[in-house]
Design an enzyme around this catalytic site. Sequence first.
Site, PDB file in Angstrom:
ATOM      1  N   LYS A  52       0.751  -1.138   0.139  1.00 53.59           N
ATOM      2  CA  LYS A  52      -0.019   0.028  -0.204  1.00 53.59           C
ATOM      3  C   LYS A  52       0.805   1.238  -0.023  1.00 53.59           C
ATOM      4  O   LYS A  52       1.525   1.737   1.153  1.00 53.59           O
ATOM      5  CB  LYS A  52      -0.716   0.001   1.261  1.00 53.59           C
ATOM      6  CG  LYS A  52      -2.329   0.628   1.220  1.00 53.59           C
ATOM      7  CD  LYS A  52      -2.106   2.247   0.763  1.00 53.59           C
ATOM      8  CE  LYS A  52      -2.125   3.076   1.894  1.00 53.59           C
ATOM      9  NZ  LYS A  52      -2.116   4.465   1.327  1.00 53.59           N
ATOM     10  N   GLU A  54       9.491   1.379  10.625  1.00 50.70           N
ATOM     11  CA  GLU A  54      10.579   2.502  10.489  1.00 50.70           C
ATOM     12  C   GLU A  54      10.042   3.826  10.577  1.00 50.70           C
ATOM     13  O   GLU A  54       9.078   4.292   9.667  1.00 50.70           O
ATOM     14  CB  GLU A  54      11.108   2.245   9.193  1.00 50.70           C
ATOM     15  CG  GLU A  54      11.688   0.727   8.748  1.00 50.70           C
ATOM     16  CD  GLU A  54      13.082   0.518   9.520  1.00 50.70           C
ATOM     17  OE1 GLU A  54      13.914   1.706  10.133  1.00 50.70           O
ATOM     18  OE2 GLU A  54      13.346  -0.722  10.148  1.00 50.70           O
ATOM     19  N   CYS A  96      14.214  10.709   6.096  1.00 50.84           N
ATOM     20  CA  CYS A  96      13.916  10.272   7.523  1.00 50.84           C
ATOM     21  C   CYS A  96      15.209  10.577   8.329  1.00 50.84           C
ATOM     22  O   CYS A  96      15.157  10.950   9.334  1.00 50.84           O
ATOM     23  CB  CYS A  96      13.653   8.787   7.499  1.00 50.84           C
ATOM     24  SG  CYS A  96      14.892   7.761   6.636  1.00 50.84           S
ATOM     25  N   GLU A 140       9.627  16.270  14.927  1.00 48.27           N
ATOM     26  CA  GLU A 140      10.031  16.211  13.553  1.00 48.27           C
ATOM     27  C   GLU A 140       9.031  16.816  12.604  1.00 48.27           C
ATOM     28  O   GLU A 140       8.116  17.042  12.953  1.00 48.27           O
ATOM     29  CB  GLU A 140       9.886  14.647  13.095  1.00 48.27           C
ATOM     30  CG  GLU A 140      10.328  14.433  11.930  1.00 48.27           C
ATOM     31  CD  GLU A 140       9.923  12.962  11.061  1.00 48.27           C
ATOM     32  OE1 GLU A 140       8.888  12.546  11.326  1.00 48.27           O
ATOM     33  OE2 GLU A 140      10.668  12.463  10.661  1.00 48.27           O
TER      34      GLU A 140
HETATM   35  P1  NAD Z   1       2.378   8.826   7.318  1.00 45.59           P
HETATM   36  O1  NAD Z   1       2.805   7.936   8.407  1.00 45.59           O
HETATM   37  O2  NAD Z   1       1.507   9.786   7.249  1.00 45.59           O
HETATM   38  O3  NAD Z   1       1.924   7.581   6.046  1.00 45.59           O
HETATM   39  C1  NAD Z   1       2.750   6.517   5.782  1.00 45.59           C
HETATM   40  C2  NAD Z   1       1.679   5.595   5.195  1.00 45.59           C
HETATM   41  O4  NAD Z   1       0.822   5.184   6.089  1.00 45.59           O
HETATM   42  C3  NAD Z   1       1.070   6.082   3.974  1.00 45.59           C
HETATM   43  O5  NAD Z   1       0.769   4.982   2.937  1.00 45.59           O
HETATM   44  C4  NAD Z   1      -0.429   6.353   4.147  1.00 45.59           C
HETATM   45  O6  NAD Z   1      -1.255   6.177   3.526  1.00 45.59           O
HETATM   46  C5  NAD Z   1      -0.450   5.304   5.461  1.00 45.59           C
HETATM   47  N1  NAD Z   1      -1.556   5.603   6.434  1.00 45.59           N
HETATM   48  C6  NAD Z   1      -2.057   6.607   6.887  1.00 45.59           C
HETATM   49  N2  NAD Z   1      -2.862   6.517   7.961  1.00 45.59           N
HETATM   50  C7  NAD Z   1      -3.064   5.088   8.083  1.00 45.59           C
HETATM   51  C8  NAD Z   1      -3.808   4.220   8.987  1.00 45.59           C
HETATM   52  N3  NAD Z   1      -4.542   4.875   9.978  1.00 45.59           N
HETATM   53  N4  NAD Z   1      -3.713   2.964   8.960  1.00 45.59           N
HETATM   54  C9  NAD Z   1      -2.831   2.615   8.270  1.00 45.59           C
HETATM   55  N5  NAD Z   1      -1.980   3.293   7.388  1.00 45.59           N
HETATM   56  C10 NAD Z   1      -2.191   4.546   7.319  1.00 45.59           C
HETATM   57  O7  NAD Z   1       3.724   9.026   6.760  1.00 45.59           O
HETATM   58  P2  NAD Z   1       4.178  10.157   5.606  1.00 45.59           P
HETATM   59  O8  NAD Z   1       3.916  11.511   6.028  1.00 45.59           O
HETATM   60  O9  NAD Z   1       3.658   9.437   4.360  1.00 45.59           O
HETATM   61  O10 NAD Z   1       5.842  10.116   5.541  1.00 45.59           O
HETATM   62  C11 NAD Z   1       6.633  10.852   6.535  1.00 45.59           C
HETATM   63  C12 NAD Z   1       7.072   9.914   7.871  1.00 45.59           C
HETATM   64  O11 NAD Z   1       7.821   8.836   7.397  1.00 45.59           O
HETATM   65  C13 NAD Z   1       8.010  10.802   8.470  1.00 45.59           C
HETATM   66  O12 NAD Z   1       7.443  10.522   9.818  1.00 45.59           O
HETATM   67  C14 NAD Z   1       9.431  10.207   8.155  1.00 45.59           C
HETATM   68  O13 NAD Z   1      10.400  10.397   9.170  1.00 45.59           O
HETATM   69  C15 NAD Z   1       8.888   8.812   8.014  1.00 45.59           C
HETATM   70  N6  NAD Z   1       9.809   7.981   7.118  1.00 45.59           N
HETATM   71  C16 NAD Z   1      10.754   7.143   7.962  1.00 45.59           C
HETATM   72  C17 NAD Z   1      11.670   6.450   7.266  1.00 45.59           C
HETATM   73  C18 NAD Z   1      12.689   5.322   7.978  1.00 45.59           C
HETATM   74  O14 NAD Z   1      13.263   4.632   7.376  1.00 45.59           O
HETATM   75  N7  NAD Z   1      12.670   5.297   9.385  1.00 45.59           N
HETATM   76  C19 NAD Z   1      12.030   6.528   6.077  1.00 45.59           C
HETATM   77  C20 NAD Z   1      11.203   7.634   5.287  1.00 45.59           C
HETATM   78  C21 NAD Z   1      10.092   8.234   5.908  1.00 45.59           C
END
Ligand code: NAD
Length: 490
Positions: A188, A264, A299, A394
């Site tokens: 997804k 992650e 990230c 963050e």
């Molecule tokens: P997000 O958590 O908003 O969304 C991530 C994914 O989760 C998306 O596909 C979204 O559709 C899905 N999602 C949203 N609500 C959900 C729910 N209730 N249930 C299940 N899935 C749901 O994150 P984002 O804004 O897309 O990305 C930014 C975040 O990702 C930042 O916090 C960043 O630090 C983190 N990130 C971490 C790494 C790592 O390797 N640690 C790498 C890249 C990004």
Amino acid sequence: MRQEDLDVLRAMPVATPTMIINGKPLMAKTGATLNVVSPIDGTLLTKIPDASEADVNVAITSARRSFDSGAWSRTQPILRKKIMLAWADLIDKHAIELAVLGVRDNGTEISMAYKAEPMSAANTIRYYAESIDKIYGEVAPTDPSTLAMILKEPIGVVGAIVPWNFPLMISAWKIAPALAMGNSFVLKPSEVASLSVLRMVALAHEAGLPDGVLNVVTGAGPVSGRALAMSMDVDALAFTGSGLVGRTLLEAAANSNLKRVFLELGGKSPHIVFDDAHDLDSAAQAVVMGIFRNSGQVCIAGSRLLVQHTIHDAFVEKIVNLTEKMKVGDPLDLQTQIGAISSEAHLRRIQNALHGVDSIASGGFQILSETGGYYMAPTIVTDMGVDDRLVREEVFGPVLTVSRFKDELDAVTQANASELGLAAGVWTSDLGRAHRMVAKINSGVVHVNTYGGADNTVPLGGYKQSGNGYDKSLHAIEKFINNKTAWIKL
Ligand code: NAD
């Protein structure tokens, strides 16, 4: 990569995206869609299917059926390897097309996206494809009257939910080790960056991946993502994204089938510069690149600069000068160093994070609004302390906070004063100090005299609330296998 090719690709209409379930293109059963708006200029690019729980369940059933059939899970390892290598080659062949599609969707500057997206995803797929015939089971040193074998088995159906930054690279970090070990998969991607992922998954089928092994569903996270997390038939869930959503996934696992959940999550990574650093110009360059590439939507972005008080003013002057020379703008221009913010909603979140902050040394405002796109001036905020909200939370945008420290102990204390622990950077010419800092900083990655290195051979995983488990390296394989013990009486 030539600018002319980018300009041709950027003008091409985007084909209507479909989900890929059981190897077939599918729309949502209800016909529902979500708008895909390009952050480059705010125009409507296309619409993606908005999957319901029922759609996700079809994908999960298709993954389960393919797993049980053995068409992938029990096929010869050499065949799996061949298909994965062919897939990686196809990604390379279509690299520019994939990169441009992704950039039109999420706004990452092309100079970075080309390497960090298709090229990196293809190399990750190759790395795990090559591991397929090198991972062995074990024989335990038990009493000689019995033979205890530890067999490495795929776990079944793996689900993954990925974010909008680096959608190809991060999807590949999950898909490749899981498929290499014989699992079936439901992915997804983020609603903000699904287009290039759908194309990459279509290429897997072109390479010969059997139907149902790799399915991709699109749509709103709280519906389609949650359906994966709540499923009784998904054996493991690999997630990259925010801590907020990560917590809901752990709850969903507890309230469903106790599936394994690997997280992650975010970072608030300290970048520490001591006055004994041998080359402060290189340090300044690394600090600026470490936070501002991809508009800080990385990230491991080094978002908290800690500078020793003796060099504070001179070093801040250096980074402000470098920052103000950076070229921000059209992410499909090869000269651009900082592209767009991924969506209007995210741009507003970044602006809100800066609300009421008065010690801004550079940037702090939206720019290029005449393009219709979402751009932010790279921002440096000085005189920050460990209790400031901007230092604790963050932002995931082009915002660098600057704090002073006195000595090594103060640097370690400030660096560790965070609930997150993904990455860190240290600049020093004292080898002993470098080792002490590596040992004392609570984070999954510590860079010394460099920042942001990446290689498939090294794990990426967070300490504290930055997550659990690892992406990349052979360590990631453990997430997607069961170690079965077979006791045999001799
Ligand atoms: P997000 O958590 O908003 O969304 C991530 C994914 O989760 C998306 O596909 C979204 O559709 C899905 N999602 C949203 N609500 C959900 C729910 N209730 N249930 C299940 N899935 C749901 O994150 P984002 O804004 O897309 O990305 C930014 C975040 O990702 C930042 O916090 C960043 O630090 C983190 N990130 C971490 C790494 C790592 O390797 N640690 C790498 C890249 C990004």
